[in-house]
Structures are given as C-alpha cells and as structure tokens.
Design a protein around this motif. Structure first.
Motif, PDB file in Angstrom:
ATOM      1  N   MET A  23       0.846  -1.190   0.000  1.00 44.64           N
ATOM      2  CA  MET A  23       0.000   0.000   0.000  1.00 44.64           C
ATOM      3  C   MET A  23       0.883   1.242   0.000  1.00 44.64           C
ATOM      4  N   ARG A  24       0.414   2.269  -0.701  1.00 52.93           N
ATOM      5  CA  ARG A  24       1.164   3.519  -0.734  1.00 52.93           C
ATOM      6  C   ARG A  24       0.384   4.593   0.006  1.00 52.93           C
ATOM      7  N   VAL A  25       1.056   5.271   0.923  1.00 57.93           N
ATOM      8  CA  VAL A  25       0.414   6.307   1.737  1.00 57.93           C
ATOM      9  C   VAL A  25       1.303   7.546   1.750  1.00 57.93           C
ATOM     10  N   PRO A  26       0.755   8.704   2.120  1.00 61.87           N
ATOM     11  CA  PRO A  26       1.602   9.900   2.274  1.00 61.87           C
ATOM     12  C   PRO A  26       2.664   9.651   3.336  1.00 61.87           C
ATOM     13  N   SER A  27       3.857  10.155   3.103  1.00 66.55           N
ATOM     14  CA  SER A  27       4.949   9.959   4.052  1.00 66.55           C
ATOM     15  C   SER A  27       4.692  10.745   5.326  1.00 66.55           C
ATOM     16  N   ILE A  28       5.433  10.382   6.376  1.00 62.35           N
ATOM     17  CA  ILE A  28       5.337  11.126   7.634  1.00 62.35           C
ATOM     18  C   ILE A  28       5.665  12.591   7.407  1.00 62.35           C
ATOM     19  N   ARG A  29       6.658  12.851   6.584  1.00 58.91           N
ATOM     20  CA  ARG A  29       7.040  14.234   6.299  1.00 58.91           C
ATOM     21  C   ARG A  29       5.865  15.012   5.702  1.00 58.91           C
ATOM     22  N   SER A  30       5.158  14.390   4.753  1.00 58.93           N
ATOM     23  CA  SER A  30       4.015  15.051   4.130  1.00 58.93           C
ATOM     24  C   SER A  30       2.897  15.296   5.133  1.00 58.93           C
ATOM     25  N   GLN A  31       2.645  14.305   5.986  1.00 59.04           N
ATOM     26  CA  GLN A  31       1.577  14.463   6.969  1.00 59.04           C
ATOM     27  C   GLN A  31       1.898  15.568   7.976  1.00 59.04           C
ATOM     28  N   LEU A  32       3.147  15.615   8.446  1.00 56.05           N
ATOM     29  CA  LEU A  32       3.541  16.661   9.388  1.00 56.05           C
ATOM     30  C   LEU A  32       3.455  18.041   8.740  1.00 56.05           C
ATOM     31  N   ARG A  33       3.828  18.130   7.460  1.00 54.77           N
ATOM     32  CA  ARG A  33       3.742  19.413   6.771  1.00 54.77           C
ATOM     33  C   ARG A  33       2.290  19.871   6.670  1.00 54.77           C
ATOM     34  N   THR A  34       1.401  18.960   6.316  1.00 54.85           N
ATOM     35  CA  THR A  34      -0.019  19.302   6.193  1.00 54.85           C
ATOM     36  C   THR A  34      -0.580  19.796   7.519  1.00 54.85           C
ATOM     37  N   GLN A  35      -0.103  19.225   8.626  1.00 54.90           N
ATOM     38  CA  GLN A  35      -0.580  19.612   9.960  1.00 54.90           C
ATOM     39  C   GLN A  35       0.143  20.828  10.520  1.00 54.90           C
ATOM     40  N   GLY A  36       1.129  21.350   9.774  1.00 52.51           N
ATOM     41  CA  GLY A  36       1.891  22.502  10.244  1.00 52.51           C
ATOM     42  C   GLY A  36       2.867  22.174  11.351  1.00 52.51           C
ATOM     43  N   LEU A  37       3.281  20.905  11.457  1.00 54.52           N
ATOM     44  CA  LEU A  37       4.136  20.462  12.560  1.00 54.52           C
ATOM     45  C   LEU A  37       5.553  20.108  12.124  1.00 54.52           C
TER      46      LEU A  37
END
Length: 405
Positions: A23-37
């Motif tokens: 399965m392919r998912v957004p990376s941790i880096r992408s998720q943290l960026r989206t959350q502003g963290l």
C-alpha cells in the motif's frame, strides 16, 4: 548457462513464491507538513539534541546513542511510503511493515511499549503466542530522526502463505518522539545483508533461504507511480520475478559490498553536460525511502541546476509551472542509462487548493570504505522494476510497466 538461469528465474511459477501487496500512503514528512508540525518536529529531532534528551532512557553505553556518531542506518522512515502485511506468533498477530532493503532487522511494537506511538499501532502480545521464545537481550537502533529500544525474541513469522520458524525479531518497548505516532506502519522488515543487522541472528530472507521456503534466492519489487488509483499500488514478490511488471530486458549489476544492496555507479549526468561522480561512485538501492540521496556538495549543486530553492525545513521547492523546462537527470549504472524526467523526480503534494512541488533529491552523507554514496530510493524505483538476487549477489533493473494514468 547464464541464459538458462535467467530463463528459469523469469518463468519459474512454483509454489514457493508469494506476492505481498504493498500500500502507498503519504509519508510522515508530508503528513507533518499538512498539519503545520514539520518545522518543530525537525528542530526536536536533530541527532545531538535528540541524544541528550533521551540518553537517560537507554542502557548505559548504547552504541547508537553516542554523540557525534558519524554513521547511522540509512532507513529514512520520515519518507517511507510503501508497506505490506505480515503476522507474528501462533495464533498469528497481524502487523503492517515497511519491506526495507536499506536495513536488515525485523521489529514490531511490543505490548509492553511505554511510548505514545505504540498506542496508535498494533502491538505484539508475546504471552498469547504458543511459539514465542524469549531471548532476554536488548537492542537499540539509530534511525535518521530518532532511536528505538527493544528486546529480542524468536517466533513464527508468516508472509502470505510462507511460514518462517524461529525467526529472530525485536519487540520495541520505547519509541521516543512523535515520528512513529504519525507512521501508518507498525514496524520494519529489513531485507539487506546480515552484516547490517543490529538484532543478532539471521534476517528474515536469510532464514527463508536456510529453511528452503523459496526455491529461488530472489525477491523483486514493483512500485506504482504517484496516483493512489494504481492497481497494484506496489508488490513484493518473494522467490521470483514477474515478467508482467516490466518491459525490455533486465540489466544485472553485481553487489559491490554485502551490507546494503550496493552497486557501482558510473556517473550522474544532468542534461546539458553537468555530471557528478565522473570517475565512478557507489549507490544503494533502497526501498525504505522515497527520495534520491547523494553527497551534500553534489546534491546542493544539483538543486541549483534544477532551479530548486531551500526552505526552513531543509527541503527544496520548485515552481510547478516550470516543470516542462527542467533538465533530465540520468544515472548510469553498468554502462546503461536510467533517465528521470522532471515529472518523475519532482514530488507534487496537495496544499490547500493547489500543489506544492518538491525536489526528489536530498543531501545525505554516508561514510563508507568505498567513498561517497548515493541512495536510489522510490523516486527512482517507481520507474524501474528491481530484482534482488542473493544467489549471485546482484541486482537487476528493468523499465517498470505502468498502466496509463
């Protein structure tokens, strides 16, 4: 004889072969960026600061916690995107893991884990497994953005229909920091050589060979492109090669050092004449990171050549409207050219109502006896079907066959 061996490997359809859907998912880096963290996370996880903050939580003398340590595992869970399912124990307990050719250990969270991250992931309950054997030794693994502490054990591991007996693995009991909280996967299954392992004992694929579970000492990866609608999103084939996943012929490259899946690279050429490692260097074929990494001096120059500008987070952004004018980047391996267009080496990520474009290259200095190293991660491997042959210690690359997207 070589042609006969290649024919057998490519056409073998015996029972000792298993497909693992990825399965392919957004990376941790992408998720943290989206959350502003992302910015705060990167500040808190600089290696020296991280070591000082958490050193008291690990046994004295833990090698991976030494300050100013010059080498570390290249597995970059901040950018990992592809994962699949395995089970551990009897009856089986299911876990999602990154199948990582850049490391050699298997670990999953323990039911005794005290970290916040473990509360968001499936945890192994040793007391519920009839086949579990306690080891008693501890281990520590130093990743790029944090440390992991655990205890060792042995148990039955299942991957698809294949069963591996008495597999050494780690139960993580302490995962400090917030990175693993965000991770969509539970653990990691390393597929590199045993010499890279932190956990004592044979890695999973070594045990599969020793227990004669696979007829051919080969595994191969197909990784989809960016869209989530791809079917399959990715696939790991244990024990063989799938001709339906690639076009043309396979280019075989000998492994240059049996640690990582490491090969000699002739050079890296930017359209227009600029080149890097012109007298040759080494590259690691790594499914554990989505990026392409290289020595800092080379990558910074490469970012300039493709018009990428730095951000406060250490990433490099590109004007999305300029993609058609950017140069092609060619990696020459074994005399064969592997060329990436800007659409392939630039990562587009949604941000509000528009997209942000990020360079797929990252500075990463690895100290090795062979000199400067490059890392060919998923940005490269989505375009090329990769085959890892433990029998002849070589890597095969062929043009991946993607459906029209």
């Amino acid at each position: 004889m070589l042609r006969l061996l290649l024919l057998l490997l490519s056409t073998w359809t015996g029972s000792a072969m298993v497909r693992v859907a990825l399965m392919r998912v957004p990376s941790i880096r992408s998720q943290l960026r989206t959350q502003g963290l992302l910015e705060d996370f990167l500040k808190d996880h600089r290696p020296d600061m991280f070591n000082r903050r958490y050193a008291q939580c690990f046994p004295p003398g833990t090698p991976s916690l030494r300050l100013r340590r010059s080498s570390e595992k290249i597995y970059n869970f901040m950018d990992a995107q592809y994962y699949g399912e395995i089970s551990v124990g009897t009856p089986p307990q299911n876990f999602s893991v990154i199948f990582d050719t850049g490391s050699a250990d298997l670990w999953v969270p323990s039911s005794y884990c005290v970290s916040q991250a473990c509360a968001f992931h499936r945890r192994f309950k040793a007391f519920e497994s009839k086949t579990f054997h306690h080891d008693g030794r501890s281990f520590g693994i130093h990743y790029g953005s944090g440390h992991l502490l655990g205890v060792m054990g042995r148990d039955t591991v299942k991957i698809g229909d294949m069963t591996i007996l008495n597999q050494q693995f780690g139960e993580s009991v302490y995962e400090p920091g917030s990175a693993f909280v965000t991770a969509k996967f539970d653990g990691v299954l390393g597929l590199a050589y045993q010499s890279l392992a932190e956990i004592l004992g044979n890695p999973v694929f070594d045990n599969m060979l020793a227990q004669k579970i696979v007829d051919q000492p080969v595994f191969s990866f197909y990784l989809s492109r960016r869209t989530r609608t791809s079917n399959p999103q990715g696939e790991l084939l244990l024990g063989g090669i799938d001709e339906a996943m690639y076009n043309g012929s396979i280019n075989w490259l000998p492994v240059s050092a049996k640690r990582y899946w490491q090969v000699e690279m002739d050079s890296v050429v930017v359209q227009g004449g600029s080149s890097f490692c012109p007298i040759g260097c080494h590259a690691i074929i790594d499914t554990g990171t989505s990026l392409i990494g290289g020595p800092t001096r080379d990558v910074l120059r490469l970012q300039q050549l493709i018009g990428a500008t730095p951000t406060n987070n250490g990433e490099f952004v590109i004007d999305c409207t300029r993609l058609s004018s950017l140069p092609r980047i060619t990696f020459i391996l074994g005399g064969k050219e592997y060329t990436l267009t800007s659409e392939q080496y630039v990562r587009k990520e949604p941000f509000g109502i528009s997209d942000l474009c990020f360079s797929g290259f990252q500075a990463f200095d690895i100290i090795s006896p062979e000199g400067p190293m490059w890392i060919l991660g998923d940005v490269f491997l989505t375009e090329y079907y990769s085959i890892f042959d433990r029998g002849l210690d070589r890597i095969g690359l062929a043009q991946a066959r993607h459906t029209i997207e």
